[in-house]
Design a protein around this motif. Sequence first.
Motif, short mmCIF file in Angstrom:
data_model
loop_
_atom_site.label_atom_id
_atom_site.label_comp_id
_atom_site.label_asym_id
_atom_site.label_seq_id
_atom_site.Cartn_x
_atom_site.Cartn_y
_atom_site.Cartn_z
N SER A 50 -12.30 6.83 0.33
CA SER A 50 -11.49 7.35 -0.83
C SER A 50 -10.23 6.69 -0.76
CB SER A 50 -11.62 8.85 -0.79
OG SER A 50 -12.80 9.32 -0.70
N LYS A 51 -9.59 6.84 0.48
CA LYS A 51 -8.26 6.21 0.61
C LYS A 51 -8.20 4.79 0.23
CE LYS A 51 -6.60 9.73 3.90
NZ LYS A 51 -6.24 9.84 5.27
N ALA A 52 -8.94 4.18 0.67
CA ALA A 52 -8.89 2.63 0.50
C ALA A 52 -9.29 2.15 -1.11
CB ALA A 52 -10.10 1.96 1.48
N ARG A 53 -10.14 3.13 -1.78
CA ARG A 53 -10.52 2.74 -3.05
C ARG A 53 -9.43 3.59 -4.18
NH1 ARG A 53 -16.91 3.70 -2.36
NH2 ARG A 53 -17.17 1.78 -1.17
N ALA A 54 -8.46 4.27 -3.56
CA ALA A 54 -7.43 5.03 -4.32
C ALA A 54 -6.75 4.27 -5.77
CB ALA A 54 -6.60 5.76 -3.56
N ASP A 55 -6.85 2.99 -5.01
CA ASP A 55 -5.88 2.06 -6.11
C ASP A 55 -6.71 1.41 -7.09
OD1 ASP A 55 -7.16 0.41 -4.40
OD2 ASP A 55 -5.66 -1.10 -4.02
N ARG A 56 -7.86 1.64 -7.06
CA ARG A 56 -8.94 0.87 -8.16
C ARG A 56 -8.96 2.03 -9.34
NH1 ARG A 56 -13.91 -0.51 -4.42
NH2 ARG A 56 -12.85 -1.77 -2.70
#
Length: 86
Positions: free
Chosen positions: A77-83
């Motif tokens: 979730s943290k890694a994909r937050a910027d998408r």
Amino acid sequence: MKTITIRDLRQRWPNAEAALQVEDDILITRDSKPVAKLVRIAEQPPKRKRWNPEEHKKWIKKVYGNKIFPNSDEQLSKARADRKLI
């Protein structure tokens, strides 16, 4: 390799089927010319059991004991937050 005519195949199927249990394949002819090959199908190996999450949990506990692993959902979730979704 056993040879059989199309007529014999139609009229004497039980004999052809019995011969196929002995032979690996049978050549089928029409007017003394080969037209097809009858091949015995090998038995299918049994399908493996479906994945069972409860059995997997038991295996993890047996192998790793009470060791706690971080949840990968939070990291994803943290890694994909910027998408952004379009």
